[in-house]
Design an enzyme around this catalytic site. Structure first.
Site, PDB file in Angstrom:
ATOM      1  N   HIS A 276      41.924  28.484  11.937  1.00 13.27           N
ATOM      2  CA  HIS A 276      42.622  29.698  11.482  1.00 13.27           C
ATOM      3  C   HIS A 276      43.532  30.236  12.592  1.00 13.27           C
ATOM      4  CE1 HIS A 276      39.975  29.772   7.994  1.00 13.27           C
ATOM      5  NE2 HIS A 276      40.704  30.739   7.495  1.00 13.27           N
TER       6      HIS A 276
ATOM      7  N   LYS B  30      30.547  31.381   2.439  1.00 17.03           N
ATOM      8  CA  LYS B  30      29.279  32.074   2.184  1.00 17.03           C
ATOM      9  C   LYS B  30      29.254  33.410   2.904  1.00 17.03           C
ATOM     10  CE  LYS B  30      26.371  30.513   6.019  1.00 17.03           C
ATOM     11  NZ  LYS B  30      25.906  31.762   6.622  1.00 17.03           N
TER      12      LYS B  30
END
Lengths: 293, 195
Positions: free
Chosen positions: B37, B100
């Site tokens: 990222h 998650k």
């Protein structure tokens, strides 16, 4: 076969069992019981996926979770063992390196600042080995405890003051779990260390996670706190994977140590649903056995 | 509602999804964690993420005869990417995030504005997840290490995934959090912590 070879082989077998094929039975059966209790479809679906995954991992001998953890070892050496103890660390490191390549495991160990990954799970102080001596025993007992980051990242510690007492401990625990449990791949186990010094509290919190589900501390004051807090935690409604439900934690284990009269250290270490661990013994005569620690 | 979606996903299809819907994905998704990222915001992305899906996952891959095969590939904790995700969604027009634990309010806002949904998959269920990955199409930034690299995973009916954050600003995690926060004082009273 030399003793170092036996330790290396044991290390590899334990890693394979812990990570792939042998999740402790008490953990799997607690997950099954949790599934029976859930009512919401989302909560049920999470536990069903977990149980199906455990079965698949066992059958395919693949790691049940891609996060095969950072490797913590507890080595307990019987005082009657006549061996060269200096070989243990090297043999464990060799076992971890080979298991990483062969199973394979994810290479997780990196330099904390440069983040450089040697790809072997070996580095400065890693794997980390705790040594302990067992009087009058003629075996070496090795426990491998691979710890995933999802749950390890949800660790905390506080130096409470004695005046905060039991109330302070309860408040610290319940508020931490309310905020953080969802990221620790629940339902797992809460490990608490109370007392000692900061390092002791943290270590016994981790050791608390090794206890079988359903076990209670032999100190009645402590075990009553375990029961009370487990019930409180499961009333929160965080549920499997933080998606809501009745079971946030399968169990709550507290270990304690006497502490300084002016201190009240409390450590919280969480375990995800995959309570992976394995323990084996190598006897002086070469015999090998595997046990539930 | 059960939905089968193909990557690249159209914005209108993502905007139809509601909280609690079950989704199965087919097509190429890319794994990306903290390092990937950061790197894609600094240097740009080596793959086209327009209509794409990012999987918060650091898989175990095995190289067999020069080809990568997936061994285990469950999700990682999404909240670690909270500060980076809104920029990645906006800059690369990402339509879906698989992970998650959920993400924060800023990410939820970004998802609403730019048309992206969050798909929850069971944490730790890595062998099960790997069954939904047909093959590994390639890898980028392997120098970041196996967990942090950008893996191109060809999904086939990957799921069931739960729509846990939708494009209407709804989040299962926010709903659960709200209930937990309402419950907390009651529990604290029972524990004898407040009068």
């Amino acid at each position: 076969m030399g003793f170092d070879e036996a330790i290396k082989n044991m290390t590899k077998v334990l890693l394979k069992e812990a990570l792939c094929t042998k999740l402790p039975e008490d953990v799997e059966s607690a997950l099954k019981k949790a599934l029976e209790k859930e009512e919401s479809e989302v909560a049920k679906s999470q536990l069903e996926a977990i149980l199906k995954n455990i079965k698949l991992a066992r059958e395919t001998e693949k790691p049940m979770c891609q996060d095969t953890g950072i490797h913590i070892f507890f080595v307990r050496i019987g005082s009657e063992m006549k061996i060269d103890l200096g070989t243990i660390e090297g043999a464990i490191k060799k076992g971890v390196t080979e298991a990483t390549a062969e199973i394979p495991l994810r290479p997780n160990a990196v330099h904390p600042l440069t983040r450089k990954n040697p790809g072997t799970n070996i580095g400065e102080n890693m794997p980390y080995i705790y040594y302990e001596v067992l009087p009058e025993k003629d075996y070496v007992e090795i426990t491998v405890f691979p710890k995933g980051a999802g749950s390890e990242n949800m660790t905390t510690f506080q130096m409470l003051v004695p005046a905060q007492g039991k109330k302070g401990i309860k408040k610290f625990i319940i508020e931490w779990i309310a905020e953080k449990a969802k990221n620790a791949c629940p339902p797992g186990v809460v490990g608490i260390g109370i007392g000692g010094t900061s390092d002791v509290a943290m270590k016994i919190a981790k050791e608390a996670l090794l206890r079988p589900i359903g076990s209670r501390n032999s100190d009645l004051e402590i075990s009553a706190l375990e029961d009370e807090m487990l019930k409180a935690i499961n009333s929160l409604g965080v549920g499997p994977m933080g998606l809501g439900g009745k079971t946030t934690m399968l169990d709550m284990h507290i270990e304690y140590a006497y502490t300084h009269t002016a201190c009240l250290p409390v450590a919280i270490n969480l375990q995800c649903w995959a309570g992976r661990q394995a323990t084996g013994r190598i006897y002086q005569d070469g015999k090998v056995e595997f046990i539930r620690r | 509602m059960d939905a089968k979606l193909t990557i690249p996903v159209k914005e209108e299809d993502i905007r139809k999804l509601k909280l609690g819907d079950i989704v199965y994905l087919t097509g190429v998704a890319y794994t990306a964690r903290d390092e990937a990222h950061m790197k894609m915001l600094e240097e740009g992305c080596p793959v086209d993420l327009d209509g794409g899906v990012i999987f918060h996952c650091g898989p175990i891959m095995k190289k067999i005869d020069d080809k990568w095969e997936v061994v285990a590939a469950g999700p990682t904790t999404s909240s670690r990417m909270n500060t980076l995700q809104p920029k990645v969604i906006e800059k690369f027009k990402v339509r879906g995030i698989i992970g998650k634990g959920g993400m924060d309010r800023d990410t939820l806002e970004s998802m609403k504005e730019h048309g992206c949904a969050y798909f929850a998959i069971t944490g730790g269920a890595a062998v099960l997840a790997a069954e939904g990955i047909e093959r590994v199409d390639g890898v980028y930034w392997l120098d970041l290490g196996m967990p942090e690299a950008l893996w191109a995973c060809r999904l086939k009916n990957f799921g069931p995934l739960v729509v846990a954050m939708d494009t209407n600003g709804n989040s299962i995690y926010a709903d659960v959090d709200k209930k937990v926060q309402e419950k907390l004082p009651i529990i604290e009273k029972e524990l004898g912590l407040i009068e």
